[in-house]
Scaffold this motif. Structure first.
Motif, PDB file in Angstrom:
ATOM      1  N   ARG A  11       0.818  -1.210   0.000  1.00  0.00           N
ATOM      2  CA  ARG A  11       0.000   0.000   0.000  1.00  0.00           C
ATOM      3  C   ARG A  11       0.852   1.260   0.000  1.00  0.00           C
ATOM      4  O   ARG A  11       0.446   2.306  -0.518  1.00  0.00           O
ATOM      5  N   MET A  12       2.064   1.171   0.587  1.00  0.00           N
ATOM      6  CA  MET A  12       2.957   2.332   0.674  1.00  0.00           C
ATOM      7  C   MET A  12       4.316   1.927   0.106  1.00  0.00           C
ATOM      8  O   MET A  12       5.260   1.623   0.848  1.00  0.00           O
ATOM      9  N   PRO A  13       4.452   1.899  -1.221  1.00  0.00           N
ATOM     10  CA  PRO A  13       5.629   1.302  -1.856  1.00  0.00           C
ATOM     11  C   PRO A  13       6.955   1.983  -1.556  1.00  0.00           C
ATOM     12  O   PRO A  13       8.007   1.378  -1.724  1.00  0.00           O
ATOM     13  N   GLY A  14       6.957   3.238  -1.127  1.00  0.00           N
ATOM     14  CA  GLY A  14       8.220   3.884  -0.814  1.00  0.00           C
ATOM     15  C   GLY A  14       8.696   3.672   0.611  1.00  0.00           C
ATOM     16  O   GLY A  14       9.820   4.038   0.957  1.00  0.00           O
ATOM     17  N   MET A  15       7.877   3.075   1.447  1.00  0.00           N
ATOM     18  CA  MET A  15       8.191   2.919   2.865  1.00  0.00           C
ATOM     19  C   MET A  15       9.214   1.793   3.064  1.00  0.00           C
ATOM     20  O   MET A  15       9.057   0.707   2.520  1.00  0.00           O
ATOM     21  N   PRO A  16      10.260   2.021   3.881  1.00  0.00           N
ATOM     22  CA  PRO A  16      11.304   0.998   4.003  1.00  0.00           C
ATOM     23  C   PRO A  16      10.972  -0.156   4.932  1.00  0.00           C
ATOM     24  O   PRO A  16      11.482  -1.261   4.747  1.00  0.00           O
ATOM     25  N   ALA A  17      10.138   0.061   5.953  1.00  0.00           N
ATOM     26  CA  ALA A  17       9.917  -0.991   6.947  1.00  0.00           C
ATOM     27  C   ALA A  17       8.585  -0.787   7.645  1.00  0.00           C
ATOM     28  O   ALA A  17       8.085   0.343   7.752  1.00  0.00           O
ATOM     29  N   VAL A  18       8.028  -1.891   8.120  1.00  0.00           N
ATOM     30  CA  VAL A  18       6.749  -1.848   8.827  1.00  0.00           C
ATOM     31  C   VAL A  18       6.740  -2.931   9.896  1.00  0.00           C
ATOM     32  O   VAL A  18       7.430  -3.961   9.761  1.00  0.00           O
ATOM     33  N   ALA A  19       6.005  -2.706  10.954  1.00  0.00           N
ATOM     34  CA  ALA A  19       5.860  -3.701  12.022  1.00  0.00           C
ATOM     35  C   ALA A  19       4.511  -3.463  12.688  1.00  0.00           C
ATOM     36  O   ALA A  19       3.718  -2.627  12.247  1.00  0.00           O
ATOM     37  N   GLY A  20       4.258  -4.209  13.746  1.00  0.00           N
ATOM     38  CA  GLY A  20       3.004  -4.079  14.464  1.00  0.00           C
ATOM     39  C   GLY A  20       3.240  -3.824  15.938  1.00  0.00           C
ATOM     40  O   GLY A  20       4.226  -3.191  16.329  1.00  0.00           O
ATOM     41  N   VAL A  21       2.370  -4.359  16.743  1.00  0.00           N
ATOM     42  CA  VAL A  21       2.456  -4.176  18.188  1.00  0.00           C
ATOM     43  C   VAL A  21       3.033  -5.447  18.803  1.00  0.00           C
ATOM     44  O   VAL A  21       2.626  -6.559  18.470  1.00  0.00           O
ATOM     45  N   VAL A  22       4.025  -5.274  19.667  1.00  0.00           N
ATOM     46  CA  VAL A  22       4.623  -6.379  20.413  1.00  0.00           C
ATOM     47  C   VAL A  22       3.927  -6.438  21.763  1.00  0.00           C
ATOM     48  O   VAL A  22       3.896  -5.445  22.504  1.00  0.00           O
TER      49      VAL A  22
END
Length: 346
Positions: free
Chosen positions: A109-120
């Protein structure tokens, strides 16, 4: 080509790895490989992984290395990873079944974004948050965002300057472009340093509340042993020197050095903190070389300006302990098993 390479650094975690691998077997997407990077384990890790590899529903690679800490282990995994995306997952963290699908969808959805995560989330107290990305202040002190907050408070995506590597999905091309993790860091601030460089080069990262994972932190927290204090203090300052924009570094470096000196005078253990300051002086040319490498890629400092923490310290200080307690954890001044293992690995 494999879509995702999951890289799991481990050291004497044969009792934890089955839980982590079982969670990966339940993922709702299957186009991934798993690389377990073994930092010189002396327990049953090798036998466990050999058995698991025979029946695993995904390629399972056991990569043995000399003890190099989380930073060196993640770099070793990156060196053989085939995926277009890298998922860094700690060896005591179990992903929810849809974690890979959700984080990959956010990347698409956000092709320029380098990294993604969630909640630990704390495994032993699933109504409470261990981390929702990371915070870092302008003199380089970093901590987990929303640590100790109720899970119900996590309701919306947020941008982050860095995200801890308990569970993090990153574009392989971007991770390699910034040089991976600083091998000299060994332990502590290696993920905030990596994330800071990643964001400076490619823009802010993102955390999403739907992607969940569970961190088995245990019920007892021991004190931070001398080697951990040394690495944390040296890495914190080295990261600031290497990564801060010039206009920030001009005032932040004197403040950070002064803070380190005062801290070494006032709070034990003192000798590891003095060693950390000396290490930074001796290694300054190498740190400046890292800075020059990042400057060649630096494009997004203005976009990061609002992502620094606006406080000097987190709401709850460590107070000499390895980590902050949640509601069910007891604080002990004795060394825990993990403390002793980390000391021995050096």
């Amino acid at each position: 080509m494999i879509r995702v390479s999951i890289i799991i650094p481990t050291y004497n975690r044969a009792d934890e790895l089955p839980r982590v691998l079982d969670a990966l077997a339940l993922q709702t997407m299957s186009d991934f490989e798993v690389i377990v990077v073994d930092n010189g384990s002396t327990d049953d890790t090798a036998a466990l992984l050999a058995r698991r590899a025979q029946n695993a529903p995904f390629p399972l690679i056991h990569l043995r290395i000399q003890p190099s800490g989380p930073a060196g282990a993640r770099n070793a995994g990156m060196a053989i990873a085939r995926g277009a995306f890298l998922a860094f997952v700690d060896s005591d963290v179990a992903l929810a079944p849809d974690w890979l699908d959700l984080t990959l969808a956010e990347m698409s959805r956000m092709p320029g974004m380098p990294a993604v995560a969630g909640v630990v989330i704390y495994e032993n107290d699933r109504d409470w948050v261990n981390a929702y990305g990371g915070r870092i202040n302008r003199i380089g002190l970093a901590w987990d965002a929303f640590e100790g907050a109720p899970l119900a408070d996590i309701t919306a995506p947020e941008s982050r300057l860095w995200i801890n590597c308990s569970a993090l999905l990153v574009r392989a091309e971007a991770a390699r472009a910034v040089g991976g993790f600083c091998a000299e860091f060994f332990y502590g601030f290696e993920d905030s340093d990596f994330g800071w460089r990643l964001s400076a080069a490619f823009g802010p990262q993102r955390v999403i509340p739907e992607a969940r994972c569970y961190h088995n932190v245990g019920d007892t927290i021991g004190r931070a042993a001398g080697p951990l204090v040394f690495h944390g203090c040296k890495n914190r300052l080295a990261s600031l020197i290497a990564n801060a924009p010039a206009r920030q570094l001009l005032w932040a470096l004197p403040v950070a050095v002064a803070y380190g000196i005062v801290d070494a005078f006032l709070r034990a253990p003192r000798w590891p903190k003095w060693r950390a300051l000396g290490w930074n002086l001796a290694r300054l040319p190498a740190t400046l070389a890292r800075r020059r490498s990042l400057n060649a890629l630096r494009r997004h400092d203005d976009a990061l300006d609002g992502l620094f923490a606006d406080t000097w310290f987190p709401a709850v200080r460590l107070g000499g302990m390895r980590r902050r307690p949640n509601r069910r954890q007891n604080v002990s001044m004795a060394l825990t098993k993990d403390d002793r293992l980390t000391e021995g690995a050096q």
